[in-house]
Design a protein around this motif. Structure first.
Motif, PDB file in Angstrom:
ATOM      1  N   ALA A  60       0.862  -1.188   0.028  1.00  0.00           N
ATOM      2  CA  ALA A  60      -0.224  -0.185   0.246  1.00  0.00           C
ATOM      3  C   ALA A  60       0.533   1.237  -0.056  1.00  0.00           C
ATOM      4  CB  ALA A  60      -1.125   0.010   0.834  1.00  0.00           C
ATOM      5  N   TRP A  61       1.609   0.826   0.725  1.00  0.00           N
ATOM      6  CA  TRP A  61       2.813   2.762   0.642  1.00  0.00           C
ATOM      7  C   TRP A  61       3.023   2.256  -0.255  1.00  0.00           C
ATOM      8  CZ3 TRP A  61       2.907   6.402   3.766  1.00  0.00           C
ATOM      9  CH2 TRP A  61       3.799   7.288   3.762  1.00  0.00           C
ATOM     10  N   ASP A  62       3.909   1.706  -1.365  1.00  0.00           N
ATOM     11  CA  ASP A  62       4.227   2.137  -2.395  1.00  0.00           C
ATOM     12  C   ASP A  62       3.738   2.275  -3.537  1.00  0.00           C
ATOM     13  OD1 ASP A  62       6.546   0.745  -1.632  1.00  0.00           O
ATOM     14  OD2 ASP A  62       6.406  -1.570  -2.245  1.00  0.00           O
ATOM     15  N   LEU A  63       2.221   1.862  -3.459  1.00  0.00           N
ATOM     16  CA  LEU A  63       1.364   2.648  -4.248  1.00  0.00           C
ATOM     17  C   LEU A  63       0.714   3.508  -4.095  1.00  0.00           C
ATOM     18  CD1 LEU A  63      -1.049  -0.853  -4.745  1.00  0.00           C
ATOM     19  CD2 LEU A  63       0.068   0.337  -6.724  1.00  0.00           C
ATOM     20  N   HIS A  64       0.764   4.043  -2.712  1.00  0.00           N
ATOM     21  CA  HIS A  64       0.559   5.609  -2.144  1.00  0.00           C
ATOM     22  C   HIS A  64       1.897   6.036  -2.848  1.00  0.00           C
ATOM     23  CE1 HIS A  64      -0.268   8.417   0.427  1.00  0.00           C
ATOM     24  NE2 HIS A  64       1.359   8.728   1.274  1.00  0.00           N
ATOM     25  N   ASN A  65       3.190   5.555  -2.481  1.00  0.00           N
ATOM     26  CA  ASN A  65       3.730   7.244  -2.784  1.00  0.00           C
ATOM     27  C   ASN A  65       3.618   6.782  -4.961  1.00  0.00           C
ATOM     28  OD1 ASN A  65       4.958   7.525  -0.601  1.00  0.00           O
ATOM     29  ND2 ASN A  65       7.155   6.124  -0.680  1.00  0.00           N
ATOM     30  N   LYS A  66       3.539   6.063  -5.582  1.00  0.00           N
ATOM     31  CA  LYS A  66       3.162   5.822  -6.570  1.00  0.00           C
ATOM     32  C   LYS A  66       2.419   6.912  -7.132  1.00  0.00           C
ATOM     33  CE  LYS A  66       3.012   3.422 -10.615  1.00  0.00           C
ATOM     34  NZ  LYS A  66       2.718   2.269 -11.799  1.00  0.00           N
ATOM     35  N   SER A  67       1.561   7.182  -6.643  1.00  0.00           N
ATOM     36  CA  SER A  67       0.406   7.714  -6.717  1.00  0.00           C
ATOM     37  C   SER A  67       0.516   9.025  -6.507  1.00  0.00           C
ATOM     38  CB  SER A  67      -0.888   7.635  -5.838  1.00  0.00           C
ATOM     39  OG  SER A  67      -1.121   6.019  -5.987  1.00  0.00           O
ATOM     40  N   LEU A  68       1.110   9.288  -5.559  1.00  0.00           N
ATOM     41  CA  LEU A  68       1.759  10.599  -5.226  1.00  0.00           C
ATOM     42  C   LEU A  68       3.209  11.801  -6.478  1.00  0.00           C
ATOM     43  CD1 LEU A  68       1.701  11.491  -1.218  1.00  0.00           C
ATOM     44  CD2 LEU A  68       0.543  12.122  -3.074  1.00  0.00           C
ATOM     45  N   GLN A  69       3.764  10.691  -6.874  1.00  0.00           N
ATOM     46  CA  GLN A  69       3.882  10.937  -7.727  1.00  0.00           C
ATOM     47  C   GLN A  69       3.628  11.490  -9.244  1.00  0.00           C
ATOM     48  OE1 GLN A  69       6.996   7.965  -7.668  1.00  0.00           O
ATOM     49  NE2 GLN A  69       8.787   8.717  -6.069  1.00  0.00           N
ATOM     50  N   ILE A  70       2.600  10.716 -10.111  1.00  0.00           N
ATOM     51  CA  ILE A  70       1.704  11.066 -10.825  1.00  0.00           C
ATOM     52  C   ILE A  70       1.218  12.158 -10.502  1.00  0.00           C
ATOM     53  CG2 ILE A  70      -0.143  10.144 -12.059  1.00  0.00           C
ATOM     54  CD1 ILE A  70       1.251   6.225 -11.569  1.00  0.00           C
ATOM     55  N   LEU A  71       0.186  12.152  -9.296  1.00  0.00           N
ATOM     56  CA  LEU A  71      -0.359  13.704  -9.127  1.00  0.00           C
ATOM     57  C   LEU A  71       0.522  14.417  -8.755  1.00  0.00           C
ATOM     58  CD1 LEU A  71      -2.832  11.643  -6.404  1.00  0.00           C
ATOM     59  CD2 LEU A  71      -3.316  12.686  -8.359  1.00  0.00           C
ATOM     60  N   GLU A  72       2.136  14.578  -8.151  1.00  0.00           N
ATOM     61  CA  GLU A  72       3.108  15.386  -8.301  1.00  0.00           C
ATOM     62  C   GLU A  72       3.184  16.131  -9.902  1.00  0.00           C
ATOM     63  OE1 GLU A  72       5.264  14.835  -5.278  1.00  0.00           O
ATOM     64  OE2 GLU A  72       3.764  15.110  -3.754  1.00  0.00           O
ATOM     65  N   GLY A  73       3.368  15.149 -11.143  1.00  0.00           N
ATOM     66  CA  GLY A  73       3.445  15.057 -12.566  1.00  0.00           C
ATOM     67  C   GLY A  73       4.748  14.568 -12.459  1.00  0.00           C
ATOM     68  N   THR A  74       4.996  14.160 -11.184  1.00  0.00           N
ATOM     69  CA  THR A  74       7.133  13.606 -11.246  1.00  0.00           C
ATOM     70  C   THR A  74       7.773  12.153 -11.764  1.00  0.00           C
ATOM     71  OG1 THR A  74       7.056  13.295  -8.824  1.00  0.00           O
ATOM     72  CG2 THR A  74       7.557  15.053  -8.964  1.00  0.00           C
ATOM     73  N   LEU A  75       6.195  11.178 -12.124  1.00  0.00           N
ATOM     74  CA  LEU A  75       6.184  10.228 -12.960  1.00  0.00           C
ATOM     75  C   LEU A  75       5.043  10.447 -13.438  1.00  0.00           C
ATOM     76  CD1 LEU A  75       7.202   7.504 -12.849  1.00  0.00           C
ATOM     77  CD2 LEU A  75       5.315   6.858 -10.907  1.00  0.00           C
TER      78      LEU A  75
END
Length: 173
Positions: free
Chosen positions: A136-151
């Protein structure tokens, strides 16, 4: 990712029913997946609970299967405890309470099953957890990166509903 009691599981079950009925794909396979068999079965029960009269005419509920009489699709519960986790042709998967998963086994099995369907969807849900070594933490971090535009990942949609951290928590990471 949203808080407890926000109807994540019923929404996911509604999407599972929609996937096997509205798309009218012959033999569409949908799964309600969880870490534990009991949790998968409990979540699966929401698929039957949400059916109105018209869908009750079309879908046949059994103990561990909700099948579409017209196109042969189904919804079934599965868990990491089951030997049948592999081998499905996944069109839709609700992966429930990702924060309780000890490893990515269930999600990865569902992902492997989607290879035959270009439009397959995996709907992974959880509430905020505290374990920073979790799926869940890995998905959380990936989600934030996508939402922030860094991924960039056009195959991943993220919705994270959380409180903004206070300044001491932000500094702590």
């Amino acid at each position: 990712e949203t808080g407890k009691g926000q109807a994540k599981t019923p929404v996911g079950c509604g999407l599972a029913v929609y996937a096997i009925v509205a798309d009218e794909m012959r033999g569409a396979q949908a799964y309600v997946a969880a870490r534990a068999r009991v949790q998968a079965n409990d979540s699966f029960r929401d698929c039957e609970r949400i059916l109105g009269p018209a869908l009750r005419q079309r879908l046949e509920p059994l103990a561990h299967n909700l099948s579409d009489r017209f196109v042969g699709g189904f919804i079934r519960p599965v868990s990491s405890e089951a030997r049948t986790l592999e081998g499905g042709r996944v069109y839709f998967a609700l992966v429930d309470e990702v924060g309780l998963h000890k490893n990515p086994e269930v999600i990865e099995a569902m992902q492997r099953g989607t290879k035959q369907h270009r439009d397959a969807l995996i709907f992974a849900i959880t509430n905020a957890g505290e374990d920073r070594e979790s799926v869940a933490w890995d998905l959380h971090n990936k989600s934030l990166q996508i939402l922030e535009g860094t991924l960039a990942d056009d195959e991943f949609f993220a919705y994270v509903c959380q409180l903004d951290p206070c300044e001491p928590c932000r500094l702590e990471g």
